[in-house]
Every structure is written in C-alpha cells, then in structure tokens.
Design a protein around this motif. Structure first.
Motif, short mmCIF file in Angstrom:
data_model
loop_
_atom_site.label_atom_id
_atom_site.label_comp_id
_atom_site.label_asym_id
_atom_site.label_seq_id
_atom_site.Cartn_x
_atom_site.Cartn_y
_atom_site.Cartn_z
N LEU A 21 -15.34 27.69 38.32
CA LEU A 21 -15.30 28.88 39.18
C LEU A 21 -14.68 30.07 38.45
O LEU A 21 -15.21 31.18 38.49
CB LEU A 21 -14.49 28.60 40.45
CG LEU A 21 -15.21 27.99 41.62
CD1 LEU A 21 -14.21 27.61 42.71
CD2 LEU A 21 -16.26 28.94 42.18
N ASP A 22 -13.54 29.83 37.82
CA ASP A 22 -12.84 30.91 37.13
C ASP A 22 -13.67 31.43 35.95
O ASP A 22 -13.70 32.62 35.69
CB ASP A 22 -11.48 30.43 36.62
CG ASP A 22 -10.50 30.13 37.74
OD1 ASP A 22 -10.84 30.32 38.93
OD2 ASP A 22 -9.38 29.68 37.43
N ILE A 24 -16.87 31.67 35.52
CA ILE A 24 -17.99 32.55 35.89
C ILE A 24 -17.53 34.00 35.89
O ILE A 24 -18.16 34.87 35.28
CB ILE A 24 -18.55 32.16 37.28
CG1 ILE A 24 -19.25 30.81 37.20
CG2 ILE A 24 -19.51 33.23 37.79
CD1 ILE A 24 -19.64 30.26 38.56
N LYS A 25 -16.43 34.26 36.55
CA LYS A 25 -15.91 35.63 36.64
C LYS A 25 -15.36 36.09 35.29
O LYS A 25 -15.56 37.23 34.89
CB LYS A 25 -14.84 35.71 37.71
CG LYS A 25 -14.47 37.11 38.06
CD LYS A 25 -13.85 37.15 39.44
CE LYS A 25 -13.90 38.53 39.97
NZ LYS A 25 -14.86 38.77 41.00
N MET A 26 -14.68 35.19 34.59
CA MET A 26 -14.11 35.55 33.28
C MET A 26 -15.20 35.92 32.28
O MET A 26 -15.07 36.90 31.55
CB MET A 26 -13.28 34.39 32.71
CG MET A 26 -12.00 34.14 33.43
SD MET A 26 -10.77 35.38 33.00
CE MET A 26 -9.30 34.48 33.31
N LYS A 27 -16.27 35.14 32.26
CA LYS A 27 -17.35 35.41 31.31
C LYS A 27 -18.01 36.75 31.60
O LYS A 27 -18.38 37.47 30.67
CB LYS A 27 -18.40 34.29 31.35
CG LYS A 27 -17.93 33.03 30.67
CD LYS A 27 -18.96 31.91 30.80
CE LYS A 27 -18.44 30.63 30.19
NZ LYS A 27 -19.33 29.50 30.44
N ALA A 28 -18.12 37.10 32.87
CA ALA A 28 -18.74 38.38 33.24
C ALA A 28 -17.80 39.54 32.93
O ALA A 28 -18.21 40.55 32.36
CB ALA A 28 -19.12 38.37 34.71
N GLY A 29 -16.53 39.40 33.30
CA GLY A 29 -15.58 40.50 33.14
C GLY A 29 -15.02 40.67 31.75
O GLY A 29 -14.54 41.74 31.39
N LEU A 30 -15.06 39.59 30.97
CA LEU A 30 -14.47 39.62 29.63
C LEU A 30 -15.51 39.20 28.59
O LEU A 30 -15.20 38.48 27.64
CB LEU A 30 -13.24 38.72 29.58
CG LEU A 30 -12.09 39.19 30.47
CD1 LEU A 30 -11.04 38.10 30.64
CD2 LEU A 30 -11.46 40.47 29.96
N LYS A 31 -16.71 39.68 28.80
CA LYS A 31 -17.84 39.34 27.91
C LYS A 31 -17.51 39.74 26.47
O LYS A 31 -16.97 40.81 26.22
CB LYS A 31 -19.08 40.09 28.39
CG LYS A 31 -20.36 39.54 27.87
CD LYS A 31 -21.54 40.27 28.49
CE LYS A 31 -22.56 39.26 28.90
NZ LYS A 31 -23.60 39.79 29.72
#
Length: 159
Positions: A21-22, A24-31
């Motif tokens: 879960l974490d 998904i957001k991390m990969k998008a926000g910290l690409k």
C-alpha cells in the motif's frame, strides 16, 4: 498449522500489505528515487551531522555501501558534504534544497499513511498494544541472541 506458524504468517502478510500500500504512493510521489536513497535522505534530514559511520550503523549496511550511496546522492544534487573547521578529517552530509523537497514529500506521505491507519489503531486497546509490544521485544531479543550465536554482525548484505 499451529498458532506459532499462524502468528508468523499473519505478521508477514500484514507487513507485505502495508509495504505494498505504501509503495504505490511512494513510487508515484517519489518517482526516480529508490528506497535506499529516500531512507538516506530521511535520515540526513532528521539527524544533524550525519556521516558515513552513522548512516552505516543506522541502516545496518557497510560503510562502503553507504559511501557508494552518498556519492550517488551528491551526483543527483540531493545532498552535499561538508567538514567542520575543528575536524577536517570527518565528512558530514546535509540536504540540498532539492533534497529538502524530497524529504518534505516523504514526510508528508508518512503522515498520510499514519492518518490512513489511525482509525484502526483507535479501536485497539492499550492492553492489546502492550501484548503486541511485549511479543515484539521478546522475539527480537530471541533473534538477536540467535544472530549473536552465529558470530557475525548483521548487515543488510548478509541477508
């Protein structure tokens, strides 16, 4: 399957779901940044006078691995090194403006994750948390003893 196995599988599944879960957001926000880079930035952002030794101890990595990682972060313009006038031998790290921006995004995401999970933790009693904490402390102590029996330092490259 006995209860010991059920507990271990339950904890492992919980950990994997949380990480998924974490991430998904991390990969998008910290690409464009890998987890090692993000954790290094977070550590430097939270700890004054960070150096290779402190980072290696914190991440349970070799100094060589941290040196390689820090050079990569310097090259990306996320951290910079400095020395203190009274100690020209030791090299320390601090975040650049770009590094501070990444640090801020990372911290914001962690607050979002905490807020996401808070309704669950609001339902957990103090006694239940105490039982879980006691289990974690005892099991970690057991694992530490087993690691010590092996006579090797636990480094991430040993795993």
């Amino acid at each position: 399957m006995n209860k010991d196995e059920q507990v271990m599988i339950g904890l492992w599944n919980m950990f994997k779901k949380r990480m998924w879960l974490d991430s998904i957001k991390m990969k998008a926000g910290l690409k464009g940044y890998n987890p090692s880079e993000i954790h290094c930035i977070a550590y430097i952002g939270e700890n004054e006078d960070s150096n290779v030794t402190k980072l290696a101890e914190s991440f349970d990595m070799t100094r060589g691995a941290i040196s390689k990682l820090s050079k990569k972060l310097v090259k990306k313009g996320l951290i910079e090194s400095y020395q203190k006038p009274e100690n020209k031998k030791e090299v320390y790290f601090e975040l650049t403006e770009q590094g501070k921006a990444i640090y801020t995004i990372h911290e914001k995401m962690h607050r979002e994750f905490k807020n996401r999970d808070q309704p669950f933790f609001d339902q957990v009693t103090e006694e239940q948390l105490d039982v879980i904490l006691s289990f974690a402390e005892k099991y970690n102590a057991h694992l530490d003893a087993e690691i010590k029996k092996l006579g090797v330092a636990m480094k991430s490259d040993n795993l």
